[in-house]
Design an enzyme around this catalytic site. Structure first.
Site, short mmCIF file in Angstrom:
data_model
loop_
_atom_site.label_atom_id
_atom_site.label_comp_id
_atom_site.label_asym_id
_atom_site.label_seq_id
_atom_site.Cartn_x
_atom_site.Cartn_y
_atom_site.Cartn_z
N SER A 1 0.85 -1.19 0.00
CA SER A 1 0.00 0.00 0.00
C SER A 1 0.89 1.24 0.00
O SER A 1 1.72 1.39 -0.90
CB SER A 1 -0.95 -0.06 1.20
N HIS A 53 -2.88 -0.85 -3.32
CA HIS A 53 -4.01 0.05 -3.11
C HIS A 53 -3.78 1.34 -3.88
O HIS A 53 -2.79 2.02 -3.65
CB HIS A 53 -4.17 0.40 -1.63
N ASP A 101 -4.73 -4.47 5.77
CA ASP A 101 -5.08 -5.40 4.70
C ASP A 101 -3.91 -6.35 4.49
O ASP A 101 -2.75 -5.96 4.61
CB ASP A 101 -5.39 -4.62 3.42
#
Ligand SMILES: C[S@@+](CC[C@H](N)C(=O)[O-])C[C@H]1O[C@@H](n2cnc3c(N)ncnc32)[C@H](O)[C@@H]1O
Lengths: 274, 191
Positions: B14, B41, B134
């Site tokens: 991310s 992401h 995540d």
């Protein structure tokens, strides 16, 4: 590798749903069905998928709850604005040449796409000569589509999308807001027929000039995608149009040869002369 | 009990992803024998700029994953923005617009869990820099299936929350620096 007990239970549950209720998820993309059944099992409070199956077989009230997990109701108005812009600028000029039009929104979810197309056709002066067929397999989604009421906090995104799609009016012309909800004008559905229709098990029902089926086939395996695309081919008039979701394509389909790409990059296809 | 040879690599990242991936992916040789599946992401309505950027630096083919696409060795597949990427039970790729998971779509967990399900102990899972959680469940699924779990060393990660959460969820994971991850993965290509 993945022939676990859980895979077997999923197989049996899908078979049971088909035989008992005629909902056929057997050829949906399995990895995502598996995720969603795991969620259903946990959230509905069953120890195993088999226990869930037992309950849904004996208790029809469980079916809608399970359907909510098995069908994905993620949508927005004017989702992927460039798709609607391409329809407006490239497809509608062709449709304009017909005295009357039929449009099929297959997998219409809670109606976001239906109202988007109704507004687009109204802005372009084609609404009054068009009949829209909005179909789905989830009865609760269809009822919501027919009601046309959305949470007010979604409207900002809808409005932004509408503007980006080249909207010629203001979205606020079409709804009234009250109690945290936006209710869309019923004149937008005066020419819409909502009905239960499955791309897996049902047949052709009318001859269409435009079919918009977005983010539905992505949930199917390849043979099932081929069935649905065959159905679209057979439902389209000569030189009729088919629009798919932005990550769906005819590239891997057995019926690719029946269509030409009409708007590059937007997944809008035109049926070839048979 | 020995592990089967690796069959695929999944990577999740991310905040700080670009720099991290620029260290790892260009290190893989042209003859790399495994597919690499990546979830990063990115803002939902911005097109994936990562693919052209990395393609320019990599010897492998780098592309955005397509729905129902067969998986090929030596190709790096990125999840498109706003879609989850899954490995299908028949070994192909699938996309979905299911709800966001951990506020993310694509979600690392979705890729890792579906890949662990299909590849089992032949999977290598790598969690890099990121500021959310995540990937923790996903890396756990990789461990539980007997695969190799790797997290980026917190000491050098641009954002530490994600590798830390993954490490907590999966204590058996190996901690490595980016350079170590790069040379480990590259070594898989040498018979
Ligand atoms: C993700 S939504 C797509 C909504 C909208 N078309 C869009 O793109 O925003 C998928 C819809 O397909 C419906 N669906 C699933 N299987 C179907 C089938 N076999 N036939 C018709 N609709 C189906 C689901 O109930 C759901 O409403």
């Amino acid at each position: 590798m993945s022939d676990s007990i859980e895979d077997l239970e999923i197989q049996l549950l899908l078979e049971a749903l088909h035989q008992r209720y005629h909902y056929d998820f057997r050829h949906y993309a399995r990895a995502s069905i598996k995720r969603r059944l795991a969620q259903a099992r946990a959230q509905l409070g069953f120890p195993t998928i088999s226990a869930l199956q037992d309950r849904v077989l004996h208790d029809p009230n469980m079916l809608p709850r399970l359907l909510d997990f098995l069908t994905v109701q993620v949508s927005e108005m004017f989702r992927d604005p460039s798709y609607f812009r391409a329809l407006r600028e490239t497809v509608l000029p062709h449709l304009r040449t017909y005295p009357s039009l039929k449009v099929w929104i297959a997998g219409c979810s809670m109606g976001e796409e239906v109202y988007s197309l109704a507004i687009l056709f109204r802005e372009e002066g084609l609404y009054d000569r068009t009949i829209f067929y909005a179909t789905d397999i989830n009865p609760e989604a269809l009822a919501a589509a027919e009601a046309g009421v959305y949470a007010l906090d979604r409207i900002r995104k809808f409005t932004e999308n509408h503007q980006k799609s080249g909207g010629k009016s203001s979205l606020s012309d079409y709804y009234t807001a009250a109690y945290g909800r936006a209710a869309f004008d019923k004149s937008l559905r005066s020419r819409v027929v909502f009905s239960d229709h499955s791309l897996v098990t049902d047949a052709v029902f009318a001859e269409m000039h435009l079919i918009s089926c977005r983010n539905v086939m992505i949930y199917f395996d390849r043979p099932l995608q081929d069935r649905a695309i065959g159905l679209f081919r057979d439902s389209l008039t000569r030189k009729g149009f088919l629009g798919l979701g932005s990550k769906e394509s005819l590239r891997f389909s057995a019926h690719a040869g029946a269509f030409v790409e009409f708007v590059e990059g937007e997944k809008i296809y035109q049926r070839r002369d048979p | 009990m020995s592990r089967p040879p690796p069959a695929a690599i999944v990577i999740g990242a991310s905040a700080g992803a670009v720099q991290a991936l620029l260290t790892i992916l260009p290190a893989l040789p042209a003859s790399f024998p495994l597919p690499v599946l990546v979830v990063v992401h990115v803002p939902a309505d911005r097109d994936n700029v990562l693919v052209p950027l990395l393609q320019a630096k990599c010897r492998l083919t780098v592309k955005e994953a397509e729905d129902k696409e067969p998986i090929s060795a030596g190709v790096v597949y990125f999840a498109p923005s706003d879609y989850h990427l899954l490995v299908e039970t028949d070994g192909g790729l699938a996309l979905s617009t299911d709800e966001a998971v951990n506020y993310s779509r694509p979600a690392i967990d979705v890729l890792f869990e579906s890949a662990a399900d299909v590849y089992g102990a032949s999977l290598i899972g790598v969690i890099l820099t990121g500021a959310n959680h995540d990937g923790a469940r996903g890396l756990r699924a990789v461990c539980d299936a007997g695969g190799v779990a790797i997290v980026q060393d917190k000491a050098e990660a641009y954002a530490t929350a994600m590798p830390a959460a993954a490490r907590d969820a999966c204590p058996a994971a190996t901690t490595m620096t980016l350079d170590a991850i790069a040379s480990y993965l590259a070594s898989l290509g040498v018979a």
